[in-house]
Design a protein around this motif. Structure first.
Motif, short mmCIF file in Angstrom:
data_model
loop_
_atom_site.label_atom_id
_atom_site.label_comp_id
_atom_site.label_asym_id
_atom_site.label_seq_id
_atom_site.Cartn_x
_atom_site.Cartn_y
_atom_site.Cartn_z
N UNK A 9 0.89 -1.20 0.03
CA UNK A 9 -0.03 -0.18 0.06
C UNK A 9 0.76 1.39 0.24
N UNK A 10 1.98 1.26 1.03
CA UNK A 10 2.85 2.27 0.95
C UNK A 10 3.50 2.71 -0.46
N UNK A 11 3.76 1.53 -1.00
CA UNK A 11 4.78 1.67 -2.38
C UNK A 11 3.68 2.21 -3.52
N UNK A 17 0.81 8.71 -5.99
CA UNK A 17 0.85 10.08 -5.35
C UNK A 17 -0.41 10.56 -4.74
N UNK A 18 -1.22 9.71 -4.42
CA UNK A 18 -2.50 10.00 -3.60
C UNK A 18 -3.03 8.51 -3.06
N UNK A 19 -4.01 8.91 -2.18
CA UNK A 19 -4.57 7.86 -1.37
C UNK A 19 -5.80 6.91 -2.49
N UNK A 20 -6.34 7.95 -3.12
CA UNK A 20 -7.43 7.65 -4.10
C UNK A 20 -6.64 6.75 -5.47
N UNK A 21 -5.60 7.32 -5.76
CA UNK A 21 -4.87 6.71 -6.84
C UNK A 21 -4.35 5.12 -6.52
N UNK A 22 -3.72 5.04 -5.25
CA UNK A 22 -3.37 4.15 -4.61
C UNK A 22 -4.51 2.74 -4.63
N UNK A 23 -5.76 3.33 -4.23
CA UNK A 23 -6.84 2.46 -4.07
C UNK A 23 -7.33 1.91 -5.29
N UNK A 24 -7.31 2.74 -6.20
CA UNK A 24 -7.64 2.36 -7.68
C UNK A 24 -6.80 1.42 -8.15
N UNK A 25 -5.28 1.46 -8.12
CA UNK A 25 -4.41 0.93 -8.72
C UNK A 25 -4.27 -0.83 -7.94
#
Length: 305
Positions: A9-11, A17-25
């Protein structure tokens, strides 16, 4: 013991560059990503990210942990591949990132040989220039990367990257007017380049053109770059149209040589091509691909048809 999911998750947050982008990825719910970040910060005892507007930025501690997390996750993926191969759970897979001219020249015969000698090994291909390829390698998005460098090893963390040298490809001055390399005069590189000091130049992106600019400056001038493209087919078309001159590596000319342009070899100028693997030892499928690639490349001869 740190949780691997939280490290992933951190990576992902660092990459997107965002929590939203990480959630989508990651295909997670946004609250789940925030929860994992909070738990990870509690585990390590320091703040890892700070919110800025709609995005986040890493703290110094966060950047350090991301670097180590990428290494840890890459090693875990390699270990899983090795154990799976050893246990016979699957026949094998090699995910390769390679720059365009290598994909057009080195990879196809190597892929065909791999299929013939190891029919159970699956090869997946991704186009990427060296910096992106090395990042994908470190993030365990690929298993091997074909990369190049003009003078020093490619930028990136070399501590856990094994580079297998494959070849040194010559560089060529590409000008209008078709001719064979054999007909070109045997001048030193500075003299060849200096003769075109007043011409317009066609070059790649700022990172890709660094060697060209450096070579021209050693010859006593700064090239006037009027067109920018990394597409070696487009470069030759622009040269053929009389819009400038350029420098291309041998693999690019082996992949496509426009008969309307002249390619004059620059003595002493080369680009070194290597296969990069992260971690050691490499999984069996990657070692098999490395072997067939070396065997395919070693007898390589002329570059320009």
């Amino acid at each position: 013991m740190w949780n691997l999911t939280r490290l992933r998750v951190l990576v992902a947050v660092a990459r997107e560059g965002s929590v939203t982008g990480a959630a989508e990825a990651l295909h997670y719910a946004q609250p789940s990503v925030s929860h994992h970040l909070a738990r990870l910060e509690a585990e390590v005892g320091v703040v890892l990210v700070r919110r800025v507007g709609r995005g986040v930025v890493l703290t110094d501690a966060g950047r350090l942990l991301v670097e180590r997390a990428e290494e840890i996750l890459g090693r875990v993926e390699s270990a899983r591949a090795e154990v799976a191969a050893h246990a016979g759970l699957r026949t094998g897979r090699v995910r390769l990132a390679a720059f365009p001219s290598a994909l057009a020249t080195l990879v196809p015969p190597a892929a065909a040989r791999l299929a013939a000698e190891h029919p159970g090994v699956e090869l997946a291909l991704t186009e990427a220039e060296p910096p992106a390829a090395l990042t994908a390698l470190r993030n365990a998005d690929v298993d091997a990367a074909l990369v190049f460098a003009h003078e020093a090893p490619p930028a990136g963390d070399q501590r856990n990257t094994t580079l297998t040298p494959l070849l040194e490809e010559p560089l060529y001055l590409v000008t209008g007017g078709a001719s064979s390399e054999a007909a070109a005069p045997a001048h030193a590189s500075p003299a060849v380049l200096r003769a075109h000091a007043g011409d317009s130049w066609i070059a790649g992106c700022e990172r890709c053109r660094a060697h060209l600019v450096s070579a021209c400056e050693r010859a006593g001038f700064t090239p006037r770059i009027t067109f920018e493209t990394d597409d070696y087919v487009a470069v030759q078309a622009l040269v053929a149209a009389g819009l400038g001159v350029s420098v291309l590596p041998g693999l690019a000319l082996a992949a496509h040589h426009d008969p309307r342009v002249r390619a004059e070899r620059l003595p002493g100028e080369v680009r070194r091509v290597s296969l990069a693997v992260y971690g050691a030892p490499a999984p069996d499928p990657v070692r098999a691909f490395t072997d067939v690639l070396r065997e395919t490349v070693l007898p390589r001869g002329g570059w320009v048809g």
